[in-house]
Write a protein that holds these residues in place. Structure first.
Motif, PDB file in Angstrom:
ATOM      1  N   THR A   9       0.718  -1.207   0.209  1.00  0.00           N
ATOM      2  CA  THR A   9       0.129   0.078   0.169  1.00  0.00           C
ATOM      3  C   THR A   9       0.747   0.940  -0.109  1.00  0.00           C
ATOM      4  N   PRO A  10       0.088   2.151  -1.007  1.00  0.00           N
ATOM      5  CA  PRO A  10       1.942   3.177  -1.362  1.00  0.00           C
ATOM      6  C   PRO A  10       1.517   4.221   0.320  1.00  0.00           C
ATOM      7  N   PRO A  11       2.257   4.568   1.120  1.00  0.00           N
ATOM      8  CA  PRO A  11       2.224   5.471   1.910  1.00  0.00           C
ATOM      9  C   PRO A  11       2.144   6.976   1.608  1.00  0.00           C
ATOM     10  N   LEU A  12       0.677   6.971   0.781  1.00  0.00           N
ATOM     11  CA  LEU A  12       0.046   8.767   0.855  1.00  0.00           C
ATOM     12  C   LEU A  12      -0.427   8.686   2.090  1.00  0.00           C
ATOM     13  N   GLY A  13      -0.970   9.093   3.412  1.00  0.00           N
ATOM     14  CA  GLY A  13      -1.231   9.352   4.611  1.00  0.00           C
ATOM     15  C   GLY A  13       0.365  10.480   4.742  1.00  0.00           C
ATOM     16  N   PRO A  14       1.232   9.602   5.411  1.00  0.00           N
ATOM     17  CA  PRO A  14       2.114  10.425   5.598  1.00  0.00           C
ATOM     18  C   PRO A  14       3.042  10.786   4.775  1.00  0.00           C
ATOM     19  N   ALA A  15       2.638  11.258   3.884  1.00  0.00           N
ATOM     20  CA  ALA A  15       3.995  12.079   2.465  1.00  0.00           C
ATOM     21  C   ALA A  15       2.686  12.828   2.097  1.00  0.00           C
ATOM     22  N   MET A  16       1.415  12.207   2.170  1.00  0.00           N
ATOM     23  CA  MET A  16       0.520  13.602   1.845  1.00  0.00           C
ATOM     24  C   MET A  16       0.241  14.625   3.363  1.00  0.00           C
ATOM     25  N   ARG A  17       1.117  14.494   4.191  1.00  0.00           N
ATOM     26  CA  ARG A  17       0.462  15.359   5.651  1.00  0.00           C
ATOM     27  C   ARG A  17       1.779  15.875   5.653  1.00  0.00           C
ATOM     28  N   ALA A  18       2.902  15.371   5.287  1.00  0.00           N
ATOM     29  CA  ALA A  18       3.808  16.025   4.920  1.00  0.00           C
ATOM     30  C   ALA A  18       3.985  17.380   4.336  1.00  0.00           C
ATOM     31  N   VAL A  19       3.588  17.065   3.321  1.00  0.00           N
ATOM     32  CA  VAL A  19       3.501  18.919   1.863  1.00  0.00           C
ATOM     33  C   VAL A  19       2.508  19.032   2.770  1.00  0.00           C
ATOM     34  N   TRP A  20       1.480  19.272   2.632  1.00  0.00           N
ATOM     35  CA  TRP A  20       0.740  20.197   4.070  1.00  0.00           C
ATOM     36  C   TRP A  20       1.440  21.040   4.997  1.00  0.00           C
ATOM     37  N   GLY A  21       2.586  20.516   5.451  1.00  0.00           N
ATOM     38  CA  GLY A  21       3.614  20.974   6.783  1.00  0.00           C
ATOM     39  C   GLY A  21       4.247  21.886   5.786  1.00  0.00           C
ATOM     40  N   ARG A  22       4.532  21.760   4.421  1.00  0.00           N
ATOM     41  CA  ARG A  22       5.406  22.784   3.474  1.00  0.00           C
ATOM     42  C   ARG A  22       4.072  23.541   3.233  1.00  0.00           C
ATOM     43  N   ILE A  23       2.957  23.503   2.862  1.00  0.00           N
ATOM     44  CA  ILE A  23       2.208  24.884   2.355  1.00  0.00           C
ATOM     45  C   ILE A  23       1.319  25.435   3.187  1.00  0.00           C
ATOM     46  N   ALA A  24       1.014  24.562   4.364  1.00  0.00           N
ATOM     47  CA  ALA A  24       0.388  25.898   5.409  1.00  0.00           C
ATOM     48  C   ALA A  24       1.419  25.167   6.537  1.00  0.00           C
ATOM     49  N   PRO A  25       2.283  26.214   6.777  1.00  0.00           N
ATOM     50  CA  PRO A  25       2.966  25.959   7.698  1.00  0.00           C
ATOM     51  C   PRO A  25       2.588  27.072   9.829  1.00  0.00           C
ATOM     52  N   ASP A  26       1.463  28.120   9.360  1.00  0.00           N
ATOM     53  CA  ASP A  26       0.797  28.776  10.380  1.00  0.00           C
ATOM     54  C   ASP A  26       0.242  27.394  10.834  1.00  0.00           C
ATOM     55  N   PRO A  27       0.465  26.866  12.321  1.00  0.00           N
ATOM     56  CA  PRO A  27      -0.029  25.946  13.278  1.00  0.00           C
ATOM     57  C   PRO A  27      -2.005  26.159  12.968  1.00  0.00           C
ATOM     58  N   ASP A  28      -2.151  26.903  12.968  1.00  0.00           N
ATOM     59  CA  ASP A  28      -3.415  26.866  12.419  1.00  0.00           C
ATOM     60  C   ASP A  28      -4.558  26.224  11.221  1.00  0.00           C
ATOM     61  N   LEU A  29      -3.631  27.339  10.613  1.00  0.00           N
ATOM     62  CA  LEU A  29      -3.703  26.768   8.826  1.00  0.00           C
ATOM     63  C   LEU A  29      -3.331  24.918   8.987  1.00  0.00           C
ATOM     64  N   LEU A  30      -2.543  24.758   8.907  1.00  0.00           N
ATOM     65  CA  LEU A  30      -2.538  23.388   9.321  1.00  0.00           C
ATOM     66  C   LEU A  30      -3.476  22.484  10.117  1.00  0.00           C
ATOM     67  N   ARG A  31      -3.832  23.110  11.461  1.00  0.00           N
ATOM     68  CA  ARG A  31      -4.767  22.377  11.795  1.00  0.00           C
ATOM     69  C   ARG A  31      -5.905  21.695  10.837  1.00  0.00           C
ATOM     70  N   ARG A  32      -6.459  22.786  10.471  1.00  0.00           N
ATOM     71  CA  ARG A  32      -8.077  23.009   9.243  1.00  0.00           C
ATOM     72  C   ARG A  32      -7.559  21.906   8.484  1.00  0.00           C
ATOM     73  N   ALA A  33      -6.064  22.164   8.233  1.00  0.00           N
ATOM     74  CA  ALA A  33      -5.635  21.523   6.256  1.00  0.00           C
ATOM     75  C   ALA A  33      -5.632  19.519   6.799  1.00  0.00           C
ATOM     76  N   TYR A  34      -5.064  19.218   8.128  1.00  0.00           N
ATOM     77  CA  TYR A  34      -5.533  18.085   8.468  1.00  0.00           C
ATOM     78  C   TYR A  34      -7.329  17.507   8.886  1.00  0.00           C
ATOM     79  N   SER A  35      -7.540  19.127   9.024  1.00  0.00           N
ATOM     80  CA  SER A  35      -9.467  18.067   9.344  1.00  0.00           C
ATOM     81  C   SER A  35      -9.866  18.408   8.112  1.00  0.00           C
ATOM     82  N   LEU A  36      -9.089  19.128   7.205  1.00  0.00           N
ATOM     83  CA  LEU A  36     -10.084  18.728   6.004  1.00  0.00           C
ATOM     84  C   LEU A  36      -9.649  17.351   5.186  1.00  0.00           C
ATOM     85  N   ASP A  37      -8.391  17.331   5.717  1.00  0.00           N
ATOM     86  CA  ASP A  37      -7.937  16.086   4.969  1.00  0.00           C
ATOM     87  C   ASP A  37      -8.718  14.331   5.187  1.00  0.00           C
ATOM     88  N   ALA A  38      -8.654  14.966   7.374  1.00  0.00           N
ATOM     89  CA  ALA A  38      -9.699  13.223   7.379  1.00  0.00           C
ATOM     90  C   ALA A  38     -11.177  13.623   7.041  1.00  0.00           C
TER      91      ALA A  38
END
Length: 302
Positions: A9-38
């Motif tokens: 199974t490709p590790p899409l989850g960890p890789a995708m969240r690492a990309v979110w961390g790059r393009i959404a460095p603000d903590p609040d924005l990152l939390r929203r990005a992770y929530s939207l992902d979920a």
């Protein structure tokens, strides 16, 4: 064959969240990005069980397996070909990486990993026990689609609210509370008297799933050094999968020995125990890392 499919199974989850961390460095924005992902993921799990219930009534199960293989291949290809993903370059590991850094990463993320293990345990057990409950109440395996879809729908709602609320309490405090909420709901599911009641309780249980996993990933991301974020996310992802595997296996054994209600209660109690363990060391202070020394983020100790 199932083990081989899981290993590939490709590790899409960890890789995708690492990309979110790059393009959404603000903590609040990152939390929203992770929530939207979920939430996006949970919406797929809402439709998935319903489609499976329809598919098994119209076609052989092998058709569903083949369709899943096509979807996995198409999704992975779409992810790796995305311009955002292709623009990300690996970071060089520092000298600490070669001096026991791998062990330090796991120690730094032990609390979110433990919480993810508990959530995965609950989800894996519930997936099997809901099927056993539906069959025991004369609804057949297809009847389990509704409680499972309600679980994912509740998780999607919880994920949306988690991303929309500006939390005053730290992620370290929220994580054991969310895990405990899931455990308590699963414990109460043991009192369900019919498929309708179980569906309602599963919706309530799902309300805690996406927020708990999102918070676990945020804590792991904050605790890990900048060059180990993918590994930290992978530990959390692995813990969810390992817990799900253990939960399914354990539920299979218990279902042959105890009534389904008792099995659900035992699953909820185990999740509550994990939540209590995660609560040790929880802090009301912020969980965001601070740059020190050479600028590599280091997690606050709690």
């Amino acid at each position: 064959m199932a083990a081989a499919a899981g290993a590939c199974t490709p590790p899409l989850g960890p890789a995708m969240r690492a990309v979110w961390g790059r393009i959404a460095p603000d903590p609040d924005l990152l939390r929203r990005a992770y929530s939207l992902d979920a939430v996006a993921e949970e919406l797929l799990f809402v439709t998935g069980p319903l489609l499976v219930g329809l598919l098994v009534a119209l076609a052989p199960p092998a058709v569903g397996i083949a369709a899943g293989a096509v979807l996995i291949t198409a999704g992975a290809a779409g992810f790796v070909l995305s311009p955002v993903v292709r623009s990300v370059r690996p970071e060089r590991a520092g000298a600490k990486e070669h001096e026991g850094g791998r062990g330090r990463v796991l120690r730094a993320v032990r609390r979110p990993v433990l919480a993810a293990l508990g959530v995965g345990l609950a989800l894996g057990a519930v997936d099997l026990l809901v099927v056993a409950f539906a069959e025991g109440h004369g609804s057949g395996g297809g009847g389990a689609a509704w409680p499972l879809a309600a679980l994912s729908a509740g998780s999607a709602v919880g994920g949306l609210l988690n991303g929309a609320v500006s939390w005053r309490t730290s992620a370290g405090v929220r994580l054991p509370l969310l895990t405990a909420g899931l455990g308590l709901a699963v414990l109460l599911a043991g009192l369900a008297t019919g498929l309708g009641t179980l569906t309602a309780v599963m919706a309530a249980a799902g309300f805690f799933v996406a927020p708990a996993l999102t918070t676990a990933y945020l804590l792991a991301d904050a605790a890990a050094p900048a060059d180990a974020r993918v590994r930290a996310g992978a530990w959390v992802n692995t813990a969810v999968n390992a817990g799900s595997t253990a939960g399914t296996a354990g539920a299979g054994v218990l279902a042959g020995l105890l009534p389904t209600g008792w099995c659900l209660a035992a699953t909820g109690a185990a999740t509550l125990l994990v939540a209590g363990t995660c609560a040790r060391g929880a802090t009301r202070r912020g969980d965001a890392p601070r740059p020190v020394g050479d600028g590599v983020p280091v997690a606050k100790t709690s």
